[in-house]
Design an enzyme around this catalytic site. Structure first.
Site, PDB file in Angstrom:
ATOM      1  N   LYS A   1      -7.189  32.220  15.016  1.00  0.00           N
ATOM      2  CA  LYS A   1      -7.924  31.500  13.970  1.00  0.00           C
ATOM      3  C   LYS A   1      -9.265  32.166  13.662  1.00  0.00           C
ATOM      4  O   LYS A   1      -9.887  32.759  14.542  1.00  0.00           O
ATOM      5  CB  LYS A   1      -8.119  30.022  14.350  1.00  0.00           C
ATOM      6  CG  LYS A   1      -9.309  29.738  15.239  1.00  0.00           C
ATOM      7  CD  LYS A   1      -9.679  28.258  15.204  1.00  0.00           C
ATOM      8  CE  LYS A   1     -10.975  28.063  15.974  1.00  0.00           C
ATOM      9  NZ  LYS A   1     -12.043  27.402  15.269  1.00  0.00           N
TER      10      LYS A   1
ATOM     11  N   LYS B   1     -16.186  30.904  14.110  1.00  0.00           N
ATOM     12  CA  LYS B   1     -17.627  31.153  13.964  1.00  0.00           C
ATOM     13  C   LYS B   1     -18.146  32.131  15.000  1.00  0.00           C
ATOM     14  O   LYS B   1     -18.994  32.959  14.717  1.00  0.00           O
ATOM     15  CB  LYS B   1     -18.374  29.851  14.183  1.00  0.00           C
ATOM     16  CG  LYS B   1     -18.575  29.000  12.988  1.00  0.00           C
ATOM     17  CD  LYS B   1     -19.379  27.821  13.475  1.00  0.00           C
ATOM     18  CE  LYS B   1     -19.573  26.774  12.448  1.00  0.00           C
ATOM     19  NZ  LYS B   1     -20.039  25.538  13.099  1.00  0.00           N
TER      20      LYS B   1
ATOM     21  N   LYS C   1     -12.794  28.448  25.961  1.00  0.00           N
ATOM     22  CA  LYS C   1     -14.222  28.765  25.965  1.00  0.00           C
ATOM     23  C   LYS C   1     -14.712  29.048  27.370  1.00  0.00           C
ATOM     24  O   LYS C   1     -15.572  29.912  27.566  1.00  0.00           O
ATOM     25  CB  LYS C   1     -15.039  27.629  25.332  1.00  0.00           C
ATOM     26  CG  LYS C   1     -14.913  27.565  23.819  1.00  0.00           C
ATOM     27  CD  LYS C   1     -16.029  26.742  23.198  1.00  0.00           C
ATOM     28  CE  LYS C   1     -15.906  26.706  21.682  1.00  0.00           C
ATOM     29  NZ  LYS C   1     -16.912  25.867  21.035  1.00  0.00           N
TER      30      LYS C   1
HETATM   31  P1  ATP Z   1     -15.716  28.262  17.075  1.00  0.00           P
HETATM   32  O1  ATP Z   1     -14.306  28.633  16.751  1.00  0.00           O
HETATM   33  O2  ATP Z   1     -16.597  29.450  17.185  1.00  0.00           O
HETATM   34  O3  ATP Z   1     -15.838  27.304  18.210  1.00  0.00           O
HETATM   35  P2  ATP Z   1     -15.497  26.858  14.644  1.00  0.00           P
HETATM   36  O4  ATP Z   1     -15.302  27.965  13.663  1.00  0.00           O
HETATM   37  O5  ATP Z   1     -14.273  26.126  15.120  1.00  0.00           O
HETATM   38  O6  ATP Z   1     -16.289  27.433  15.849  1.00  0.00           O
HETATM   39  P3  ATP Z   1     -16.785  24.254  14.260  1.00  0.00           P
HETATM   40  O7  ATP Z   1     -18.163  23.873  13.913  1.00  0.00           O
HETATM   41  O8  ATP Z   1     -16.332  23.970  15.651  1.00  0.00           O
HETATM   42  O9  ATP Z   1     -16.526  25.809  13.999  1.00  0.00           O
HETATM   43  O10 ATP Z   1     -15.771  23.571  13.249  1.00  0.00           O
HETATM   44  C1  ATP Z   1     -16.119  22.869  12.073  1.00  0.00           C
HETATM   45  C2  ATP Z   1     -14.861  22.401  11.367  1.00  0.00           C
HETATM   46  O11 ATP Z   1     -14.136  23.542  10.856  1.00  0.00           O
HETATM   47  C3  ATP Z   1     -13.861  21.654  12.258  1.00  0.00           C
HETATM   48  O12 ATP Z   1     -13.303  20.569  11.534  1.00  0.00           O
HETATM   49  C4  ATP Z   1     -12.810  22.679  12.558  1.00  0.00           C
HETATM   50  O13 ATP Z   1     -11.558  22.073  12.826  1.00  0.00           O
HETATM   51  C5  ATP Z   1     -12.761  23.474  11.253  1.00  0.00           C
HETATM   52  N1  ATP Z   1     -12.297  24.853  11.465  1.00  0.00           N
HETATM   53  C6  ATP Z   1     -12.804  25.747  12.322  1.00  0.00           C
HETATM   54  N2  ATP Z   1     -12.154  26.924  12.239  1.00  0.00           N
HETATM   55  C7  ATP Z   1     -11.202  26.764  11.285  1.00  0.00           C
HETATM   56  C8  ATP Z   1     -10.189  27.623  10.726  1.00  0.00           C
HETATM   57  N3  ATP Z   1     -10.065  28.880  11.120  1.00  0.00           N
HETATM   58  N4  ATP Z   1      -9.392  27.127   9.758  1.00  0.00           N
HETATM   59  C9  ATP Z   1      -9.522  25.847   9.343  1.00  0.00           C
HETATM   60  N5  ATP Z   1     -10.442  24.977   9.823  1.00  0.00           N
HETATM   61  C10 ATP Z   1     -11.280  25.423  10.791  1.00  0.00           C
END
Ligand code: ATP
Ligand code: LTN
Length: 339
Positions: free
Chosen positions: A197, A200, A116
């Site tokens: 991955k 968001k 990040k």
């Molecule tokens: P960003 O990647 O933009 O930082 P994020 O998609 O990881 O955001 P978070 O709010 O940080 O979103 O994550 C919420 C939950 O979703 C966490 O438990 C995280 O591990 C899970 N998660 C996030 N992305 C994935 C993914 N691609 N597959 C499975 N689980 C995920």
């Protein structure tokens, strides 16, 4: 060390836009499924969201949206504690106290921080400190289990290391938490790039993600465009060129709850990847339709959302405040009369 009758579970999600099927399958669906087995705390981590620049009005809106989404996904306030992080002051205070026992080098090594910080011109101190705030979230509740996607495993291990270091210096005090990663769905990949991955922060990019509130047509469109390979074989595989097909099968498997063999069997008669994509779209749309309908009902009742969060904050504070007071005392602070 953990003394509660049922294992304590704590997890958090950032109130940032673009919540996607990876968040749902990697985290939320599992939270909902295990509500009865454990004592659960689920937190909308608005203080974590502030570690990258946010528009204040948008952030506020995202908190309501996330509250409604989590309830619509099936979190039941009668069976779990759902609350907003900034509503329970102990979280920010615990972060400061834990900062003062956490070596800087531990934070500089975190992969999420490295990724990040590379993406932002100005790196905020809060971004480096993010895992300490998260450790406070977890440790204040004497948490046994932290259900998260694969990407958060390192942060949970850091929380455990901080707890271990504290216990070593100050005597047994914190429960050592462990990450619980779902077997399937832990790492849903981007539809446009199955080597990274689904995220968001990229959810606005056309064709990257399936967002939970996307209408059926948009879901079908995103899946039709999903990157696959030039072959025809529909089976689970670690081969790099099959990453796209593997990801689509993983989504199908996590939603249907079928075994790998059953999933491959389901597609034994499929005519190529077009068929695969259509059938994955069908199960995703069927899974999300009831959630989307309930979401609309919750959004139409803001007073109910407010009541739910107020109750959650009171329940969370009842656990976190005494732990914080004990932590302060253990560190040598004079705790004033009355807490
Ligand atoms: P960003 O990647 O933009 O930082 P994020 O998609 O990881 O955001 P978070 O709010 O940080 O979103 O994550 C919420 C939950 O979703 C966490 O438990 C995280 O591990 C899970 N998660 C996030 N992305 C994935 C993914 N691609 N597959 C499975 N689980 C995920
Ligand atoms: N960093 C996590 C969100 C989070 C969390 C937590 C998860 C904040 N505090 C405590 C589990 C336990 C994320 O980005 N998904």
């Amino acid at each position: 060390m953990s003394t509660h009758a049922r294992p304590r579970v704590f997890s958090g999600i950032q109130p940032t836009g673009g919540i996607h099927i990876g968040n749902y399958l990697g985290a939320i669906k599992g939270w909902v499924a295990r509500q009865d087995e454990k004592e659960n705390y689920f937190c909308i981590v608005d203080l974590h969201a502030l570690t990258v620049p946010q528009d204040p009005a948008a952030l506020r809106e995202q908190v309501w949206m996330m509250t409604a989404l989590l309830l619509a996904a099936g979190l039941d306030p009668a069976r779990c504690t759902l609350f907003v992080q900034s509503h329970v002051r102990a979280h920010a205070e615990a972060c400061w106290l834990l900062n003062c026992i956490t070596p800087l080098g531990w934070l500089q090594r975190m992969t999420q921080y490295k990724d990040k910080s590379a993406r932002h011109e100005t790196v905020l101190t809060g971004l480096l400190d993010y895992p300490v705030l998260m450790a406070g979230d977890i440790l204040l509740y004497d948490t046994d289990e932290v259900p998260v996607g694969e990407d958060q495993k390192q942060h949970v291990e850091l929380a455990r290391d901080i707890a271990g270091r504290f216990n070593h210096h100050h005597g047994d005090f914190f429960t050592l938490p462990r990450a619980v990663i779902p077997e399937i769905g832990a790492r849903i990949m981007g539809l446009d790039d199955p080597t990274a991955k689904m995220s968001k922060s990229l959810a606005h990019v056309e064709g990257h993600a399936i967002r939970l509130l996307d209408p059926p047509k948009a879901i079908e469109r995103a899946l039709k465009r999903a990157v696959t390979d030039s072959g025809r074989e529909i089976r689970f595989s670690d081969a790099p060129e099959k990453a796209g097909v593997n990801n689509l099968l993983a989504i199908y498997k996590a939603i249907t709850g079928r075994s790998a063999a059953e999933v491959e069997d389901d597609f034994a008669t499929a005519r190529g990847y077009g068929d695969l994509k259509q059938r994955v779209a069908d199960v995703v749309v069927a899974e999300l339709a009831p959630l989307q309908a309930r979401y609309a009902q919750y959004r139409a009742d803001p007073a109910e959302l407010e009541r739910c969060l107020a109750r959650g904050a009171a329940q969370a504070a009842a656990v976190a405040e005494p732990k914080l007071a004990a932590l302060k005392a253990r560190m040598g602070l004079v705790v004033p009369v009355g807490g």
